[in-house]
Motif scaffolding. Structure first.
Motif, short mmCIF file in Angstrom:
data_model
loop_
_atom_site.label_atom_id
_atom_site.label_comp_id
_atom_site.label_asym_id
_atom_site.label_seq_id
_atom_site.Cartn_x
_atom_site.Cartn_y
_atom_site.Cartn_z
N VAL A 157 0.84 -1.20 0.00
CA VAL A 157 0.00 0.00 0.00
C VAL A 157 0.87 1.25 0.00
N SER A 158 1.95 1.25 0.77
CA SER A 158 2.80 2.44 0.87
C SER A 158 3.48 2.78 -0.44
N GLN A 159 3.73 1.80 -1.32
CA GLN A 159 4.32 2.09 -2.64
C GLN A 159 3.41 3.02 -3.44
N TYR A 160 2.14 2.70 -3.45
CA TYR A 160 1.17 3.50 -4.20
C TYR A 160 0.93 4.86 -3.52
N GLU A 161 0.80 4.84 -2.20
CA GLU A 161 0.55 6.08 -1.47
C GLU A 161 1.73 7.05 -1.57
N ALA A 162 2.96 6.54 -1.61
CA ALA A 162 4.14 7.41 -1.72
C ALA A 162 4.11 8.20 -3.02
N ALA A 163 3.70 7.57 -4.10
CA ALA A 163 3.62 8.26 -5.39
C ALA A 163 2.58 9.39 -5.33
N ALA A 164 1.45 9.13 -4.69
CA ALA A 164 0.41 10.16 -4.57
C ALA A 164 0.89 11.30 -3.66
#
Length: 172
Positions: A157-164
C-alpha cells in the motif's frame, strides 16, 4: 430524519479517485454536490511498470508511474481538495468474508479479532497489514455477523501512497 442527519455527519468521499491497474491509471474527479464524475481520464502504463502482488514489490518503475499520475492531474486541472482515494489492483489484497456469532463493540478489539482470524489465510504478516472491513448483519446463515475484509501488506500500500504524496495528494 435519522438518515438525513447521518448523511450530513458522514465524511464525504474524496473528490479525486485513482483506479490503478497493470495496464493504466484512471482518474475520476467527482462533483461536490452529486458525487458523480465530472471528469474521467485514463493514462496507459507500459507493460511491467505495475505488477500487482500481495508479496512482492508492485511498482517497478516509480518515475514512469508518477509521470502517469502527474499527466492525469494536468488533464483534469487544479485540485481544490488534496484528499484522494487510491483503488489498488485486485491482486494486491486478499478478501474474505468472516462469520462471527459476536463482535466486540470496541473497534480496536474488533480489528484484533479480525486479524487473528486472518492469520493463517494470507501469505503475509497480518499484524502489520492494512485492513479494511465492513460489518453486515447476517440473516439466513445462522450467524449474527458477516464481515467483509480486505487486507494488504502495508509495504504494498505504501508504494502507491508514496507516489500520490509526492504529487501533494493525501491518500487514504
Amino acid at each position: 430524519m435519522l438518515a438525513v442527519l447521518k448523511h450530513w455527519l458522514s465524511d464525504p468521499p474524496p473528490a479525486t479517485i485513482f483506479e490503478i491497474t497493470e495496464t493504466g491509471v484512471t482518474l475520476a474527479r467527482l462533483t461536490p454536490k452529486s458525487r458523480l464524475p465530472e471528469k474521467l481520464v485514463f493514462a496507459p502504463l507500459p507493460e511491467g511498470i505495475v505488477e500487482s502482488s500481495p508479496i512482492r514489490q508492485n511498482i517497478h518503475n516509480v518515475e514512469a508511474f508518477e509521470a502517469a499520475l502527474q499527466e492525469l492531474l494536468q488533464q483534469t486541472g487544479p485540485i481544490r481538495k488534496k484528499d484522494a482515494a487510491l483503488l489498488l489492483p485486485d491482486n494486491c489484497a486478499r478478501t474474505a468474508v468472516l462469520d462471527f456469532e459476536n463482535l466486540p463493540g470496541d473497534p480496536g478489539e474488533r480489528l484484533s479479532l479480525i486479524r487473528w482470524r486472518l492469520k493463517k489465510a494470507v501469505p503475509f504478516d497480518v499484524d502489520t497489514a492494512s485492513v479494511a472491513y465492513q460489518v453486515q448483519r447476517a440473516n439466513a446463515t445462522g450467524k449474527q455477523f458477516s464481515v467483509l475484509v480486505a487486507v494488504s501488506p502495508v509495504e504494498v500500500v505504501s508504494q502507491y501512497e508514496a507516489a500520490a504524496r509526492k504529487l501533494g495528494l493525501v491518500p487514504g
